[in-house]
Design a protein around this motif. Structure first.
Motif: not given
Length: 222
Positions: A63-77
């Motif tokens: 899902a990255l880097p498309a969602e690299s600005g989404d803190a929730d996605v990074l948290y789940l990762l």
């Protein structure tokens, strides 16, 4: 996906298996009610809720880097990496979460816990200096989490563990990192944090035991 979902996920790690099953069921319902636009995030979320953290990492990384600005996605990762035992990458992911959301106490908590785990690991490639840096980073992150949420007992308890581990590292005679003064200070701070935990639950016999052990370690420094 919303922040409430992410925070609830952070809490699920602390509870027993039976309760965790109920919590995961609840989280699944929440996830279905608000699906993410990115199919890789949805697949990662589904794998995470099924307890397949390694697959969750694979999907969420796609899902990255498309969602690299989404803190929730990074948290789940980061959470999935942590549960997969990939503590170094988990710490990096939670650091990115913090850069986007400086008030995320759970991100500080998991970053700190990952650093502490790395510091006491059996990785022979790590020098004592690197282990000390990891422990100091862990302590600093727990402190930042406490500034965000001063009433979370687990933050004090885990910071106490980091201080204790620092005391053990600096108080081991014969090591190049040996420093009696620093070790004694670390044990004293561990005791203070353990005592803080007792203000939330005075019946914690395990914490009282840890206080005694830290005091013995400190008093036996040579």
């Amino acid at each position: 996906m919303n922040l409430k979902f992410v925070c609830n996920l952070g809490k699920a790690v602390k509870i027993g298996i039976a309760t965790a099953v109920l919590a995961i069921t609840t989280l699944t319902v929440q996830a279905q009610q608000q699906e993410h636009r990115n199919p890789n995030v949805r697949l990662g979320q589904k794998a995470l809720l099924a307890g397949d953290f390694k697959s969750a990492v694979v999907h969420l990384e796609k899902a990255l880097p498309a969602e690299s600005g989404d803190a929730d996605v990074l948290y789940l990762l980061g959470y999935s990496q942590f549960q997969s035992g990939n503590f170094q990458d988990a710490a990096k992911s939670f650091e990115k979460v913090i850069a986007l959301d400086a008030k995320n106490a759970n991100a500080y908590y998991y970053k700190a816990k990952a650093s502490n785990t790395l510091a006491v690991s059996g990785d022979t490639k790590l020098s004592d200096g690197q282990r000390e840096q990891l422990l100091q980073s862990s302590i600093a992150d727990y402190t930042k989490a406490i500034l965000v949420n001063a009433n979370d007992a687990k933050l004090y308890q885990n910071r106490a563990v980091a201080y204790r581990d620092l005391g053990i590292l600096k108080g081991t005679k014969g090591k190049s990192s040996y420093n009696k003064t620093v070790a004694a200070d670390a044990y004293n701070k561990a005791i203070m944090d353990y005592e803080k935990v007792l203000t939330y639950d005075a019946a914690r016999k395990d914490i009282r035991t840890e206080i005694k052990k830290a005091g013995v370690y400190r008093d036996n420094l040579k």
